[in-house]
Design a protein around this motif. Sequence first.
Motif, PDB file in Angstrom:
ATOM      1  N   HIS A   1     131.412  23.883  28.797  1.00 34.38           N
ATOM      2  CA  HIS A   1     131.830  22.612  29.196  1.00 34.38           C
ATOM      3  C   HIS A   1     131.251  21.512  28.351  1.00 34.38           C
ATOM      4  O   HIS A   1     130.219  22.087  27.517  1.00 34.38           O
ATOM      5  CB  HIS A   1     130.981  22.194  30.601  1.00 34.38           C
ATOM      6  CG  HIS A   1     131.672  22.964  31.594  1.00 34.38           C
ATOM      7  ND1 HIS A   1     131.195  23.016  33.086  1.00 34.38           N
ATOM      8  CD2 HIS A   1     132.774  23.735  31.664  1.00 34.38           C
ATOM      9  CE1 HIS A   1     131.919  23.731  33.751  1.00 34.38           C
ATOM     10  NE2 HIS A   1     132.791  24.278  33.044  1.00 34.38           N
TER      11      HIS A   1
ATOM     12  N   GLU B   1     128.888  16.569  37.934  1.00 33.29           N
ATOM     13  CA  GLU B   1     129.968  16.841  37.210  1.00 33.29           C
ATOM     14  C   GLU B   1     130.254  18.281  36.802  1.00 33.29           C
ATOM     15  O   GLU B   1     131.365  18.725  37.145  1.00 33.29           O
ATOM     16  CB  GLU B   1     130.256  15.774  36.053  1.00 33.29           C
ATOM     17  CG  GLU B   1     130.355  14.209  36.732  1.00 33.29           C
ATOM     18  CD  GLU B   1     130.197  13.355  35.614  1.00 33.29           C
ATOM     19  OE1 GLU B   1     130.253  13.901  34.223  1.00 33.29           O
ATOM     20  OE2 GLU B   1     130.150  12.136  35.588  1.00 33.29           O
ATOM     21  N   ASN B   2     129.275  18.873  36.209  1.00 36.91           N
ATOM     22  CA  ASN B   2     129.425  19.957  35.606  1.00 36.91           C
ATOM     23  C   ASN B   2     129.377  21.209  36.725  1.00 36.91           C
ATOM     24  O   ASN B   2     130.319  22.109  36.490  1.00 36.91           O
ATOM     25  CB  ASN B   2     127.949  20.440  34.781  1.00 36.91           C
ATOM     26  CG  ASN B   2     127.701  21.672  33.940  1.00 36.91           C
ATOM     27  OD1 ASN B   2     128.996  22.018  33.444  1.00 36.91           O
ATOM     28  ND2 ASN B   2     126.678  22.244  34.031  1.00 36.91           N
TER      29      ASN B   2
ATOM     30  N   LEU C   1     132.952  21.350  38.352  1.00 39.55           N
ATOM     31  CA  LEU C   1     133.991  22.146  37.256  1.00 39.55           C
ATOM     32  C   LEU C   1     133.872  23.691  37.558  1.00 39.55           C
ATOM     33  O   LEU C   1     134.752  24.154  37.662  1.00 39.55           O
ATOM     34  CB  LEU C   1     133.685  21.676  35.909  1.00 39.55           C
ATOM     35  CG  LEU C   1     133.822  20.513  35.305  1.00 39.55           C
ATOM     36  CD1 LEU C   1     133.494  20.262  33.714  1.00 39.55           C
ATOM     37  CD2 LEU C   1     135.434  20.022  35.271  1.00 39.55           C
TER      38      LEU C   1
ATOM     39  N   ASP D   1     137.428  26.451  30.088  1.00 42.45           N
ATOM     40  CA  ASP D   1     138.083  25.409  30.758  1.00 42.45           C
ATOM     41  C   ASP D   1     139.071  25.837  31.887  1.00 42.45           C
ATOM     42  O   ASP D   1     139.659  27.094  31.855  1.00 42.45           O
ATOM     43  CB  ASP D   1     138.724  24.327  29.785  1.00 42.45           C
ATOM     44  CG  ASP D   1     139.857  24.766  28.989  1.00 42.45           C
ATOM     45  OD1 ASP D   1     140.390  25.744  29.388  1.00 42.45           O
ATOM     46  OD2 ASP D   1     140.029  24.049  27.904  1.00 42.45           O
TER      47      ASP D   1
END
Length: 410
Positions: A46, A305-306, A309, A389
């Motif tokens: 990331h 946020e990490n 994901l 991703d």
Amino acid sequence: MTPDDTAQNAVLAGLSESPFARLRALLDTPSTQSEHISLAVGSPRHKPPQFALDCLTDNLASYGDYPPINGIDSWQIAARDWLARRFGLAPEIYGAPHQVLPATGTREALFLAAQIAPDGPDKKFMAMPNPFYQLYAAAALSAGATPLYMNAVAETGFLPDPSSLSDDTLDQMRAVFMCSPANPQGAIADWAYLDQWLARAEKHNFLLIMDECYIDIFDRIYEASPPVSALNVAAKRPEGLKNLMVFHSLSKRSSLPGLRSGLSVGGENLMAQFLKLRMLAAPQSPIAAQKAAALCWADDDHVQENRSLYQAKIDLAENVFGANYGFYRPEGGFFLWLNVGDSEAVTKLLWEKGGIRVLPGTYLSAYLGAEAKGENPGAGYIRVALVGDMAEMKLALPRMHDILSAEGIK
């Protein structure tokens, strides 16, 4: 002198090959796919927080100075504030100046921790989960200890059973390595579980070494009440942190594996010994890295946020695999631990037919000897690292499922 007569180091002779060296040897055949996807290495991909990268750029001149091994002021403040904020700890429990120290990644710090574990004529073992992070065994052997492998399987909730070791064995224990969330299974140790290990460490005088580098990567069911640290439990016990060292990292929390920046915290006497050893034998964390790390420890938004994901990629995996391969949502970390029957054969199959690299669970485990009939608890599993991703996951995971289904593997 022939090559067979050359001097050898007994410790190195006792070490197994790196799992990734073994993986390279296994996947020595070409793949039919021109596009290759690696899900084997647990290196986060990331985007790191831009403020940390900018800080490194702004402080390039500091590479001309020797950094303090106990941390610059801004690092010390940020690290201690994070411990208090994240775990609700009273700063007094790690109040001595040397009780919180930077490390050049948890790998280095975990290795050195084993070297200060209690020793003596009756102390010979260092225990660890099985499967396990191979560094634990290397650290134990380098400290002159005998590794003792404790099965961490589905039947035990993918964590070792503390009651599986006799009092006699525990009396001979120098240290126990524990990882929560567990690598590779993603199991999280709760309060009662950690309390059992701390009670045993105090009673039998061994060091509990807690690897908590994945502790801020957890599934959404923990959002309202994040996983506890062994620090939380120790803080409520009469002995406090006396037999405990805990290690954290920005590699996973902030997607900065290349920063090589970790955090060590533990009992006052233990950390005094640890600092003494590090001042003699360990590399300092560069000032620029410490400044960037301080900004990361002080910020929680990028961590959320990490984490989101990873949660989204686990959602995808759940939709793709369903109940196949023993799929379950890992409580923490970013690995899938899939039961496929023969880890080496399936790893080779996924590579040759799909161009996908995963890691055989057998490479993360140790055979337990004759009394266990040569059992290797990782032999039936593959570890899948969800570090790429979402676009890459949408290619890789359905392709994996198609290949395995076509072979009748469920």
